[in-house]
Design a protein around this motif. Sequence first.
Motif, mmCIF file in Angstrom:
data_model
loop_
_atom_site.group_PDB
_atom_site.id
_atom_site.type_symbol
_atom_site.label_atom_id
_atom_site.label_comp_id
_atom_site.label_asym_id
_atom_site.label_seq_id
_atom_site.Cartn_x
_atom_site.Cartn_y
_atom_site.Cartn_z
ATOM 1 N N ASN A 141 0.803 -1.215 0.000
ATOM 2 C CA ASN A 141 0.000 0.000 0.000
ATOM 3 C C ASN A 141 0.841 1.273 0.000
ATOM 4 O O ASN A 141 0.308 2.373 0.188
ATOM 5 N N ASN A 142 2.162 1.101 -0.213
ATOM 6 C CA ASN A 142 3.085 2.235 -0.355
ATOM 7 C C ASN A 142 3.034 3.164 0.867
ATOM 8 O O ASN A 142 2.932 4.377 0.739
ATOM 9 N N LEU A 143 3.154 2.559 2.068
ATOM 10 C CA LEU A 143 3.010 3.315 3.304
ATOM 11 C C LEU A 143 4.239 3.170 4.197
ATOM 12 O O LEU A 143 4.908 2.130 4.194
ATOM 13 N N PRO A 144 4.537 4.199 5.000
ATOM 14 C CA PRO A 144 5.602 4.080 6.000
ATOM 15 C C PRO A 144 5.135 3.211 7.167
ATOM 16 O O PRO A 144 3.934 3.024 7.377
ATOM 17 N N VAL A 145 6.108 2.699 7.922
ATOM 18 C CA VAL A 145 5.814 1.860 9.084
ATOM 19 C C VAL A 145 6.488 2.453 10.316
ATOM 20 O O VAL A 145 7.645 2.881 10.258
ATOM 21 N N VAL A 146 5.752 2.463 11.414
ATOM 22 C CA VAL A 146 6.324 2.803 12.716
ATOM 23 C C VAL A 146 6.115 1.605 13.630
ATOM 24 O O VAL A 146 4.984 1.135 13.785
ATOM 25 N N VAL A 147 7.199 1.099 14.216
ATOM 26 C CA VAL A 147 7.097 -0.037 15.137
ATOM 27 C C VAL A 147 7.521 0.415 16.528
ATOM 28 O O VAL A 147 8.603 0.987 16.702
ATOM 29 N N PHE A 148 6.668 0.159 17.498
ATOM 30 C CA PHE A 148 6.995 0.385 18.901
ATOM 31 C C PHE A 148 7.338 -0.962 19.520
ATOM 32 O O PHE A 148 6.469 -1.809 19.692
ATOM 33 N N THR A 170 13.259 -9.767 9.608
ATOM 34 C CA THR A 170 14.339 -9.026 8.946
ATOM 35 C C THR A 170 14.139 -9.001 7.438
ATOM 36 O O THR A 170 14.347 -7.973 6.779
ATOM 37 N N MET A 171 13.734 -10.129 6.878
ATOM 38 C CA MET A 171 13.480 -10.197 5.429
ATOM 39 C C MET A 171 12.326 -9.284 5.027
ATOM 40 O O MET A 171 12.387 -8.599 3.999
ATOM 41 N N ALA A 172 11.278 -9.244 5.842
ATOM 42 C CA ALA A 172 10.131 -8.391 5.531
ATOM 43 C C ALA A 172 10.507 -6.912 5.584
ATOM 44 O O ALA A 172 10.086 -6.117 4.732
ATOM 45 N N VAL A 173 11.313 -6.544 6.573
ATOM 46 C CA VAL A 173 11.795 -5.162 6.667
ATOM 47 C C VAL A 173 12.630 -4.809 5.449
ATOM 48 O O VAL A 173 12.509 -3.711 4.879
ATOM 49 N N LYS A 180 11.906 1.646 -1.000
ATOM 50 C CA LYS A 180 12.229 3.033 -0.631
ATOM 51 C C LYS A 180 11.147 3.666 0.254
ATOM 52 O O LYS A 180 10.819 4.853 0.131
ATOM 53 N N LEU A 181 10.605 2.843 1.136
ATOM 54 C CA LEU A 181 9.596 3.309 2.079
ATOM 55 C C LEU A 181 10.215 3.500 3.454
ATOM 56 O O LEU A 181 11.160 2.806 3.830
ATOM 57 N N LEU A 182 9.670 4.433 4.211
ATOM 58 C CA LEU A 182 10.227 4.812 5.503
ATOM 59 C C LEU A 182 9.842 3.823 6.598
ATOM 60 O O LEU A 182 8.688 3.416 6.706
ATOM 61 N N TYR A 183 10.822 3.463 7.432
ATOM 62 C CA TYR A 183 10.579 2.647 8.617
ATOM 63 C C TYR A 183 11.199 3.334 9.825
ATOM 64 O O TYR A 183 12.397 3.579 9.868
ATOM 65 N N ILE A 184 10.353 3.655 10.804
ATOM 66 C CA ILE A 184 10.791 4.272 12.052
ATOM 67 C C ILE A 184 10.632 3.260 13.175
ATOM 68 O O ILE A 184 9.544 2.718 13.375
ATOM 69 N N SER A 185 11.701 3.003 13.887
ATOM 70 C CA SER A 185 11.662 2.096 15.038
ATOM 71 C C SER A 185 11.737 2.922 16.312
ATOM 72 O O SER A 185 12.659 3.706 16.506
ATOM 73 N N CYS A 186 10.746 2.723 17.193
ATOM 74 C CA CYS A 186 10.759 3.387 18.492
ATOM 75 C C CYS A 186 10.892 2.319 19.575
ATOM 76 O O CYS A 186 9.972 1.526 19.793
ATOM 77 N N MET A 187 12.039 2.301 20.234
ATOM 78 C CA MET A 187 12.281 1.317 21.283
ATOM 79 C C MET A 187 11.771 1.855 22.618
ATOM 80 O O MET A 187 12.084 2.974 23.000
ATOM 81 N N THR A 188 10.962 1.039 23.284
ATOM 82 C CA THR A 188 10.456 1.416 24.596
ATOM 83 C C THR A 188 10.989 0.436 25.634
ATOM 84 O O THR A 188 11.635 -0.544 25.293
ATOM 85 N N ALA A 197 17.802 -7.586 18.286
ATOM 86 C CA ALA A 197 18.799 -8.165 17.385
ATOM 87 C C ALA A 197 18.249 -8.376 15.982
ATOM 88 O O ALA A 197 18.965 -8.875 15.106
ATOM 89 N N SER A 198 17.004 -7.993 15.751
ATOM 90 C CA SER A 198 16.435 -8.158 14.412
ATOM 91 C C SER A 198 15.739 -6.874 13.966
ATOM 92 O O SER A 198 16.391 -5.850 13.799
ATOM 93 N N PHE A 199 14.429 -6.893 13.832
ATOM 94 C CA PHE A 199 13.719 -5.794 13.175
ATOM 95 C C PHE A 199 13.803 -4.457 13.908
ATOM 96 O O PHE A 199 13.736 -3.395 13.292
ATOM 97 N N ALA A 200 13.958 -4.460 15.233
ATOM 98 C CA ALA A 200 13.937 -3.203 15.981
ATOM 99 C C ALA A 200 15.147 -2.322 15.707
ATOM 100 O O ALA A 200 15.075 -1.099 15.875
ATOM 101 N N SER A 201 16.245 -2.913 15.270
ATOM 102 C CA SER A 201 17.478 -2.132 15.125
ATOM 103 C C SER A 201 17.929 -1.953 13.676
ATOM 104 O O SER A 201 19.066 -1.555 13.434
ATOM 105 N N ILE A 202 17.050 -2.236 12.712
ATOM 106 C CA ILE A 202 17.454 -2.089 11.310
ATOM 107 C C ILE A 202 16.549 -1.101 10.574
ATOM 108 O O ILE A 202 16.327 -1.217 9.378
ATOM 109 N N ALA A 203 16.049 -0.132 11.312
ATOM 110 C CA ALA A 203 15.160 0.867 10.724
ATOM 111 C C ALA A 203 15.954 1.998 10.075
ATOM 112 O O ALA A 203 17.152 2.154 10.292
ATOM 113 N N ASP A 204 15.253 2.814 9.301
ATOM 114 C CA ASP A 204 15.871 4.008 8.732
ATOM 115 C C ASP A 204 16.190 5.004 9.837
ATOM 116 O O ASP A 204 17.230 5.665 9.809
#
Length: 273
Positions: A141-148, A170-173, A180-188, A197-204
């Motif tokens: 859907n050509n959308l950015p992702v934010v993961v908490f 990791t493959m999905a990210v 070329k879509l934005l991925y923001i990772s917010c660690m809480t 060790a995977s998806f949380a630390s490989i964001a833009d």
Amino acid sequence: MKFENIGSKLLSFAKSSTITCSHCKKEVKKSAVEKSNYICPNCNLYFKMPAVSRIKSILDSYDVISKNPDIYDPINFPNYKEKQLDMRKKTDSMEAVLSAVGNIKDERVVVCVMDPNYFMGSMGSYVGEEISRTFIYAKENNLPVVVFSASGGARMQEGIYSLMQMAKTTMAVNEHSEAKLLYISCMTNPTTGGVIASFASIADIIISEPHAHLGFAGPRVIKQTIRQDLPEGFQSAEFLLEHGFLDDIVPRENLKEYIYTLIRLHKNVRTIN
């Protein structure tokens, strides 16, 4: 205000009308804490934030895109099914992750939130599948992702199946990134183990809430492995920002506007290019 060892002081919310803050020891009405984004009104301690509440605090309007989770028990771990059913009753959550698509003002975005109250946000088969599906949905859907993220790591009751989720997410990210879509990772607090060790630390862009405990293994395990003394506070968000692991630390009350600004900036850059 600085909080020492904040990871051990966050609270799960019981179904009572009041709670006692473990830092200031004062009794607080649950309704008041919910209105203040799960921050203690007396000492500003960050409480654990349920996934639904987190989504509501970020998105002005939304639709849940998570599929209805089955009860997974891939290695027939003793009493695991019963514990999952009990966890659902205690937390009012179906699993340790919830995904939604919605709007922050005029920008559409996919938000994926790990629930620290459900098995400490541990990543089992469903969690890994849901996070992967979220990135696939965002790509389509050509959308950015934010993961908490908020996790104690892999879910031991699922053995090797939980570890496999690191590669899957990791493959999905990566596929989302290739579009070329934005991925923001917010660690809480806390974000540890296989999640960091995977998806949380490989964001833009990688950000964190203040005073969050972030790291792969515990200090004792690390010290025994490298046989060296460890710097004080080396697994705090502030230490990791200073040493380049994080891009920024953002107070909870500012996250919505901060994320919106990042999405707008990225959209403008894509338009120019």
